[in-house]
Design an enzyme around this catalytic site. Structure first.
Site, PDB file in Angstrom:
ATOM      1  N   ASP A  64      -0.891  -0.059  -4.852  1.00  0.00           N
ATOM      2  CA  ASP A  64      -2.115   0.325  -5.103  1.00  0.00           C
ATOM      3  C   ASP A  64      -2.392   1.648  -5.418  1.00  0.00           C
ATOM      4  OD1 ASP A  64      -1.753   1.298  -2.547  1.00  0.00           O
ATOM      5  OD2 ASP A  64      -3.682   0.734  -1.620  1.00  0.00           O
ATOM      6  N   HIS A  65      -1.191   2.689  -5.440  1.00  0.00           N
ATOM      7  CA  HIS A  65      -0.725   3.734  -5.954  1.00  0.00           C
ATOM      8  C   HIS A  65       0.367   4.319  -5.355  1.00  0.00           C
ATOM      9  CE1 HIS A  65      -1.700   4.666  -1.573  1.00  0.00           C
ATOM     10  NE2 HIS A  65      -2.831   3.887  -1.792  1.00  0.00           N
ATOM     11  N   HIS A  78      -2.002  10.736  -1.743  1.00  0.00           N
ATOM     12  CA  HIS A  78      -2.307  10.143  -3.044  1.00  0.00           C
ATOM     13  C   HIS A  78      -3.557  10.580  -3.564  1.00  0.00           C
ATOM     14  CE1 HIS A  78      -4.200   6.850  -1.032  1.00  0.00           C
ATOM     15  NE2 HIS A  78      -3.451   6.898  -0.152  1.00  0.00           N
ATOM     16  N   LYS A 108      -6.111  -3.568   6.284  1.00  0.00           N
ATOM     17  CA  LYS A 108      -7.361  -3.223   5.726  1.00  0.00           C
ATOM     18  C   LYS A 108      -8.436  -3.861   5.234  1.00  0.00           C
ATOM     19  CE  LYS A 108      -4.875   1.161   4.364  1.00  0.00           C
ATOM     20  NZ  LYS A 108      -4.751   2.050   3.296  1.00  0.00           N
ATOM     21  N   ASP A 109      -9.630  -3.835   5.652  1.00  0.00           N
ATOM     22  CA  ASP A 109     -10.773  -4.873   4.918  1.00  0.00           C
ATOM     23  C   ASP A 109     -10.814  -4.470   3.419  1.00  0.00           C
ATOM     24  OD1 ASP A 109     -12.230  -2.298   4.502  1.00  0.00           O
ATOM     25  OD2 ASP A 109     -12.786  -2.265   6.444  1.00  0.00           O
ATOM     26  N   ASP A 127       0.978  -1.120  -0.037  1.00  0.00           N
ATOM     27  CA  ASP A 127       0.208  -0.043   0.004  1.00  0.00           C
ATOM     28  C   ASP A 127       0.879   1.344  -0.066  1.00  0.00           C
ATOM     29  OD1 ASP A 127      -2.143   1.874   0.583  1.00  0.00           O
ATOM     30  OD2 ASP A 127      -3.332   0.360   1.249  1.00  0.00           O
ATOM     31  N   ASN A 182     -12.347   5.420  -2.529  1.00  0.00           N
ATOM     32  CA  ASN A 182     -12.690   4.591  -1.205  1.00  0.00           C
ATOM     33  C   ASN A 182     -14.059   4.855  -0.838  1.00  0.00           C
ATOM     34  OD1 ASN A 182     -10.057   3.597  -1.317  1.00  0.00           O
ATOM     35  ND2 ASN A 182      -9.224   5.126   0.036  1.00  0.00           N
ATOM     36  N   THR A 239      -6.938   3.716  -2.359  1.00  0.00           N
ATOM     37  CA  THR A 239      -6.704   1.914  -2.229  1.00  0.00           C
ATOM     38  C   THR A 239      -7.821   1.207  -2.793  1.00  0.00           C
ATOM     39  OG1 THR A 239      -5.658   2.589  -0.127  1.00  0.00           O
ATOM     40  CG2 THR A 239      -6.605   0.549  -0.271  1.00  0.00           C
ATOM     41  N   HIS A 287       1.258   8.133   5.184  1.00  0.00           N
ATOM     42  CA  HIS A 287       0.473   9.385   5.505  1.00  0.00           C
ATOM     43  C   HIS A 287       0.855  10.071   6.814  1.00  0.00           C
ATOM     44  CE1 HIS A 287      -2.894   9.013   2.715  1.00  0.00           C
ATOM     45  NE2 HIS A 287      -2.625   7.732   2.819  1.00  0.00           N
TER      46      HIS A 287
HETATM   47 ZN    ZN Z   1      -3.608   2.477  -0.430  1.00  0.00          ZN
HETATM   48 ZN    ZN Z   2      -3.631   6.072   1.640  1.00  0.00          ZN
END
Ligand code: ZN
Ligand code: ZN
Ligand code: ZN
Length: 560
Positions: free
Chosen positions: A367-368, A501, A176-177, A53, A115, A94, A324
């Site tokens: 994912d980014h 992001h 993360k789910d 991630d 998201n 994400t 973050h």
């Molecule tokens: Zn992410």
């Molecule tokens: Zn993030």
């Protein structure tokens, strides 16, 4: 009568034609031979999909000297490295990221447009993985009410399930789910995610099962997670971390109760002020917990132990939380990647013994990406900044009231999109196209905006490159908004500390893509590859059908 010269000419021409024909026949035979020699399909015992991630491509190169031989370096040196790999849509967040990796498509097709997004049909904000029709398994909580129902197409994991008559197992894990639910697809045997707060336990949804299997219950009742409640210090001597900013600086966030963002971070002392187990997510220990759990899943589910290919989808979420919080240039992010490298080594060595080296296939991507902290860039004289979204929204509301006499025109402002109230526009006898264009012009006059597009443009053009192509790939006709904004490169809507992001810009799109193991060639390419190419590449290798919304194409250079 024909001359002698003419016969000589005919002879030469027929000789040339014959030789050409012989040559082309020989070529055809050779081609047939290579086609027979190339395998129809490769069936590893296990495919391991890894999404890191918020991993930027340059984390591979920046921290290279700190990596061991069997983590990232094993994938790069013995596998295939796509050096110029990109997300080809925005928003780069994400939910869309995980959906795109696994469906081989973009939000335009798979429907995960953020998201969270404003759902036009029900006039409500929705979360990409939430589903009120299911309950939490393993805990009394709302955190398990999840399913992949908002993703409208199949994943590579679904296609493996269908191809193997549901015999190939699919297990997905992430803190993360959404990092587990979307990769698992609609038919996963299970997806598991982590409940922080006062719990520190792995949970699931009744979408997959009625109760947790014994190996998960055992893991939850062991002290596997509790043992990470310890100070976070750097794994190597901090003075060797020369590839990041000094530890204490104004571009980093601080945990609640910490006076400076510096090592060692006293997690036990900060525990209660940072929602207990929640703080582990914002440290590299979250990735170690994920690895511990993935190894238990391999054992507990006996993945990769027979001839039918299984799939383990792992997403490492802590890299995103740390990015973050502390920013992409922090000592904290450097330590997080060095420690993730050790976790990958642990995973690969376990796979070597349990599944067998050469018997499994791995891909690793993100994912980014993420932006460098704009405040830091500014201090280096680089143009960057912070958007003033509330001021822009207030100005826009004023403009609409003046222009149309009604502030009700805007339903929602999210993910850099405006959602207009089509009924109000109709009642005011206005043209939707003209309102979109007028608002786009008004927004473009803001100094924060680089480009603004209308839904009308998205629906009536076919963009093939650059920013408009990226915006169009993120534009879903049924779900997206009416006006689509692209802020200036280097500008974010975020706090003055840490990275984020979500944009269409290159720092958010350029991410690693590594393949390794059975069926994979060693090598690298600097030709552009795109995230939706991953699923069809794996499908081609396995000889199974592509996910049903696939827009990417197989990266043939990767395959043996
Ligand atoms: Zn992410
Ligand atoms: Zn993030
Ligand atoms: Zn620091």
């Amino acid at each position: 009568m024909f001359s002698k010269g003419f016969f000589t000419y005919i002879l030469i021409v027929s000789f040339i034609l014959n030789s050409l024909e012989a040559l082309s026949q020989r070529r055809a035979k050779e081609t047939a031979k290579t086609e027979i020699a190339a395998p129809l399909m490769t069936t590893p015992k296990l495919v391991v999909g890894i999404v890191v991630d918020q991993m930027r491509y340059d984390y591979l190169t920046r921290f290279w000297n700190h990596y061991g031989d069997d983590g990232f370096k094993r994938l790069v040196n013995e596998g295939f490295n796509c050096k110029n790999n990109h997300f080809n849509y925005a928003p780069t967040s994400t939910g869309p990221g995980h959906a795109s990796v696994y469906t081989g498509a973009t939000p335009a097709t798979h429907g995960i447009i953020g998201n969270n997004w404003y759902d036009k049909e029900i006039d409500k904000l929705v979360y990409c993985a939430s589903d009120e029709s299911y309950e939490t398994v393993g805990m009394i909580s709302d955190a398990g009410k999840m399913s992949p129902h908002r993703m409208t197409v199949t994943t590579i994991t679904d296609q493996l399930r269908l191809h193997t008559q549901m015999k190939g197992k699919v297990i997905a894990v992430a803190l993360k789910d959404r990092g587990a639910v979307l990769p698992g697809g609609h038919t996963a045997n299970a997806a598991y995610w982590f409940l922080g707060g006062g719990e520190g336990k792995w949970i699931s949804s009744t979408y997959y099962m009625e109760s947790l299997p014994k190996w998960v219950v055992d893991f939850n009742s062991s002290n596997s997670v509790q043992r990470y409640k310890k100070p976070w210090n750097t794994i190597e001597d901090i003075t060797t971390y020369v590839e990041s900013s000094p530890d204490n600086n104004s571009y980093e966030g601080r945990y609640s109760g910490e006076s400076a963002p510096v090592f060692p971070h006293d997690l036990p002392g900060l525990w209660d002020k940072n929602s207990q187990y929640e703080i582990l997510k914002v440290t590299p220990f979250g990735n170690s917990i994920t690895t511990d759990f993935a190894l238990e899943a391999l054992k507990g589910e006996q993945l990769g132990t027979d001839d039918i290919t299984d799939f383990l989808a792992i997403s490492y979420s802590s890299t995103d939380y740390v990015g973050h919080w502390f920013g992409v240039n922090s000592k904290e992010i450097q330590d997080t990647y060095i420690r993730l490298d050790r976790d990958l080594e642990r995973l690969f060595k376990y796979l070597d013994t349990k599944v067998g080296k050469g018997e499994y296939t791995v891909f690793l991507t993100a994912d980014h990406g993420a932006i460098n902290v704009p405040a830091y860039l500014n201090d280096q004289k680089i143009p960057a900044g912070y958007l003033n979204r509330s001021e822009m929204q207030a100005k826009l509301a004023e403009f609409i009231k003046y222009k149309y006499g009604s502030a009700e025109l805007i339903k929602n402002y999210s993910n850099n999109q405006l959602f207009l109230d089509h009924k109000v526009i109709q009642n005011l006898d206005l043209s939707l196209k003209e309102v979109q264009e007028t608002l786009a012009d008004e927004l473009l006059s803001s100094s924060d905006m680089a480009r603004v597009y209308t839904a009308y443009q998205m629906r009536n053009n076919e963009y093939t490159s650059g920013i408009p192509y990226i915006i169009q790939n993120g534009y879903n006709m049924k779900r997206s908004g009416d006006v689509l904004m692209v802020p200036k490169p280097g500008s974010i809507d975020y706090s003055k500390t840490g990275s984020t992001h979500g944009s269409a810009q290159i720092y958010d799109t350029h991410t690693p893509l590594l393949f390794y193991g059975k069926g994979i060639k060693a090598g690298s390419t600097s030709h552009r590859t795109e995230i939706p190419d991953i699923a069809p590449t794996i499908a081609t290798m396995l000889g199974i059908a592509f996910p049903n919304g696939t827009t990417g194409k197989p990266i043939t250079a990767v395959l043996e």
